[in-house]
Write a protein that holds these residues in place. Sequence first.
Motif, short mmCIF file in Angstrom:
data_model
loop_
_atom_site.label_atom_id
_atom_site.label_comp_id
_atom_site.label_asym_id
_atom_site.label_seq_id
_atom_site.Cartn_x
_atom_site.Cartn_y
_atom_site.Cartn_z
N PHE A 1 19.43 35.68 2.33
CA PHE A 1 19.53 35.84 0.89
C PHE A 1 20.76 36.71 0.65
N ARG B 1 23.22 38.29 -2.47
CA ARG B 1 23.51 38.52 -3.90
C ARG B 1 24.95 39.00 -3.99
N GLU C 1 23.78 34.13 -6.56
CA GLU C 1 22.86 34.24 -5.44
C GLU C 1 22.98 33.02 -4.54
N GLU D 1 20.77 31.37 -1.19
CA GLU D 1 19.62 31.41 -0.30
C GLU D 1 19.68 30.18 0.60
#
Length: 114
Positions: A69, A71, A77, A79
């Motif tokens: 993950f 950011r 973002e 993932e």
Amino acid sequence: MSEESDPKPFSIKPDGSMSMKIEPDGKISASSDDPIEMDLGTIKSVGIENIGDVKEHSINNQFGFVSHFVRFTNGGELEFAYNAQGQIVKFEARNLQTVVQNGERLMFRVSSKQ
């Protein structure tokens, strides 16, 4: 041509409307307010253009899967998860520019249009 330089196809499919634009340098841009589905069958690697744009990165390794993950400083973002064979089994990106290199590498960057 070597296998490395042979262009590899990939496909994208929007959930709703999608705009496409061809830039003067030949780059094709696609954007949508809705999710865009991409066939990841040929993707071999995922990268980040500028590590300085990363605000947070966490890695979870369990049950034979490695998930990431990320950011970014712009709120974007990323993932994704790999299985034990190195295949991408989950993938989501939001508010980021994605560059597909030779149909087999994904490179992410913070959008210059913020």
